[in-house]
Design an enzyme around this catalytic site. Structure first.
Site, PDB file in Angstrom:
ATOM      1  N   HIS A   1       3.067  -3.611  -1.937  1.00 18.78           N
ATOM      2  CA  HIS A   1       4.483  -3.216  -1.999  1.00 18.78           C
ATOM      3  C   HIS A   1       5.212  -3.626  -0.730  1.00 18.78           C
ATOM      4  O   HIS A   1       4.597  -3.997   0.275  1.00 18.78           O
ATOM      5  CB  HIS A   1       4.612  -1.703  -2.187  1.00 18.78           C
ATOM      6  CG  HIS A   1       4.145  -0.911  -0.988  1.00 18.78           C
ATOM      7  ND1 HIS A   1       2.822  -0.794  -0.647  1.00 18.78           N
ATOM      8  CD2 HIS A   1       4.833  -0.219  -0.052  1.00 18.78           C
ATOM      9  CE1 HIS A   1       2.713  -0.059   0.449  1.00 18.78           C
ATOM     10  NE2 HIS A   1       3.924   0.300   0.837  1.00 18.78           N
ATOM     11  N   ASP A  32       8.127  -1.680   1.648  1.00 13.70           N
ATOM     12  CA  ASP A  32       8.571  -0.283   1.762  1.00 13.70           C
ATOM     13  C   ASP A  32       9.954  -0.051   1.164  1.00 13.70           C
ATOM     14  O   ASP A  32      10.897  -0.805   1.428  1.00 13.70           O
ATOM     15  CB  ASP A  32       8.579   0.148   3.235  1.00 13.70           C
ATOM     16  CG  ASP A  32       7.157   0.352   3.751  1.00 13.70           C
ATOM     17  OD1 ASP A  32       6.254   0.625   2.940  1.00 13.70           O
ATOM     18  OD2 ASP A  32       6.960   0.199   4.970  1.00 13.70           O
ATOM     19  N   HIS A  49       2.579  -5.356   1.747  1.00 10.93           N
ATOM     20  CA  HIS A  49       1.336  -4.877   2.341  1.00 10.93           C
ATOM     21  C   HIS A  49       0.559  -3.965   1.395  1.00 10.93           C
ATOM     22  O   HIS A  49       1.101  -3.440   0.425  1.00 10.93           O
ATOM     23  CB  HIS A  49       1.600  -4.184   3.685  1.00 10.93           C
ATOM     24  CG  HIS A  49       2.467  -2.968   3.595  1.00 10.93           C
ATOM     25  ND1 HIS A  49       3.829  -3.030   3.438  1.00 10.93           N
ATOM     26  CD2 HIS A  49       2.168  -1.655   3.627  1.00 10.93           C
ATOM     27  CE1 HIS A  49       4.332  -1.817   3.382  1.00 10.93           C
ATOM     28  NE2 HIS A  49       3.358  -0.955   3.492  1.00 10.93           N
ATOM     29  N   ARG A  65       3.558   6.666  11.697  1.00  6.09           N
ATOM     30  CA  ARG A  65       4.417   5.612  11.157  1.00  6.09           C
ATOM     31  C   ARG A  65       5.895   5.929  11.402  1.00  6.09           C
ATOM     32  O   ARG A  65       6.325   7.063  11.238  1.00  6.09           O
ATOM     33  CB  ARG A  65       4.178   5.489   9.650  1.00  6.09           C
ATOM     34  CG  ARG A  65       4.945   4.342   9.003  1.00  6.09           C
ATOM     35  CD  ARG A  65       4.682   4.274   7.513  1.00  6.09           C
ATOM     36  NE  ARG A  65       5.349   5.357   6.831  1.00  6.09           N
ATOM     37  CZ  ARG A  65       5.105   5.721   5.555  1.00  6.09           C
ATOM     38  NH1 ARG A  65       4.194   5.071   4.854  1.00  6.09           N
ATOM     39  NH2 ARG A  65       5.754   6.721   5.008  1.00  6.09           N
TER      40      ARG A  65
HETATM   41  C1  SIN Z   1       1.787   2.292   4.290  1.00  2.61           C
HETATM   42  O1  SIN Z   1       1.873   1.603   3.288  1.00  2.61           O
HETATM   43  O2  SIN Z   1       2.773   2.714   4.888  1.00  2.61           O
HETATM   44  C2  SIN Z   1       0.421   2.668   4.845  1.00  2.61           C
HETATM   45  C3  SIN Z   1      -0.310   1.516   5.424  1.00  2.61           C
HETATM   46  C4  SIN Z   1      -1.626   1.936   6.009  1.00  2.61           C
HETATM   47  O3  SIN Z   1      -1.888   3.145   6.129  1.00  2.61           O
HETATM   48  O4  SIN Z   1      -2.411   1.065   6.360  1.00  2.61           O
END
Ligand code: SIN
Length: 282
Positions: free
Chosen positions: A105, A107, A256, A272
């Site tokens: 995806h 974000d 990602h 994050r």
């Molecule tokens: C995410 O998609 O924000 C998480 C990525 C991760 O935890 O590696």
């Protein structure tokens, strides 16, 4: 001191050396970091010691803080802009968002103005028998676009994909409030990166619900073909985390996927933050 940019073997990703993120960066140094971020789509710094306050201040240099819906209940107590991503439980409760990002995806693609980028700081990384678990993969949407046949590029020009938060193929339950805050939106399938001018594909198998002006079945087939193309091995950088890593990704240049190959007692703890783009994708 000049920064050192060490490119990965993939079309995206570079390690940045010569930067200590525990102190605010001077303007010239920040510009060099931002240039590397725009050029490589994913940049990372090893062995950093950055506090939540420092992380928030660093994030705001790139853009205003943006809040990801799935992190809203998992901000750090004194720093709600810092979202905890973790499989750790305390007193029978998850301390963070569990299993975040287990589908390819970009974000908040369901938002009218998706974020420019996301920063992830590695606090605890799971290991088993000497192996590091919980890697994150990044796929280069610009290289994937460049390699499309001309006929496909022509077909996609000017087309928009539909993103309906309520209709997407995900396990998460969407609340009524979230539905109302994020009504269906469309985005160009081919986005032009606002800083590099490079064209990037913006289609995801589990998030796109259709293509404007294309009949449903044909639209679905096209979405699946493009989504599979973006994640071909040659476009992927796979990041193996170390504690102290600070990594930033560009939500236009990459998609990602977090590899969920670990579980308790192997703990993973990440912090994050997300920062906004100035304008909706072009
Ligand atoms: C995410 O998609 O924000 C998480 C990525 C991760 O935890 O590696």
């Amino acid at each position: 001191m000049a920064i050192k940019v060490i490119e990965t073997a993939a079309p995206v990703g570079a390690e940045i050396r010569g930067v200590d993120l525990s102190d605010p960066l001077g303007d010239n140094l920040f510009r060099a970091v931002e240039d590397a971020f725009n050029a490589h789509g994913v940049i990372f710094f090893r062995n950093q010691s950055i506090t939540p306050d420092g992380l928030l201040a660093f994030t705001k240099r790139f853009g205003a803080l943006q809040f990801n819906v799935f992190g809203e209940d998992h901000g750090l107590e004194d720093h709600p802009g810092v979202v905890v991503i973790s499989n750790i439980e305390e007193d029978g409760r998850d301390i963070g968002v569990k299993r975040a990002g287990q589908h390819w995806h970009s974000d908040m693609c369901y938002a009218a103005n998706p974020p420019r980028g996301t920063i992830l700081c590695a606090r605890e990384i799971p290991r088993q028998d000497g192996l590091t678990l919980g890697d994150t993969c990044f796929a280069a949407t610009n290289a994937a676009y460049d390699d499309l046949p001309k006929a496909m590029k022509d077909r996609l020009a000017g087309r928009r994909a539909e993103f309906d938060f309520a209709g997407r193929k995900r396990a998460q339950v969407i609340t009524q409030d979230q539905r109302e805050r994020f009504p269906p939106v469309t985005h160009p399938i081919v986005r032009t990166h606002p800083h590099t001018g490079r064209k990037c594909l913006y289609v995801m198998r589990d998030d796109c619900t259709g293509i404007e002006g294309i009949e449903e079945d044909e639209g679905r087939r096209l979405i699946e073909a493009l989504a599979d193309h973006i994640i071909r091995p040659e476009y992927i950088y796979r990041h193996q985390w170390q504690e102290g890593d600070v990594l930033i990704w560009d939500n236009c240049t990459v998609q990602h996927l977090a590899i969920q190959d670990y579980d308790l007692p192997h703990r993973r703890l990440m912090h994050r933050t997300t920062f906004a783009a100035e304008a909706p994708p072009a």
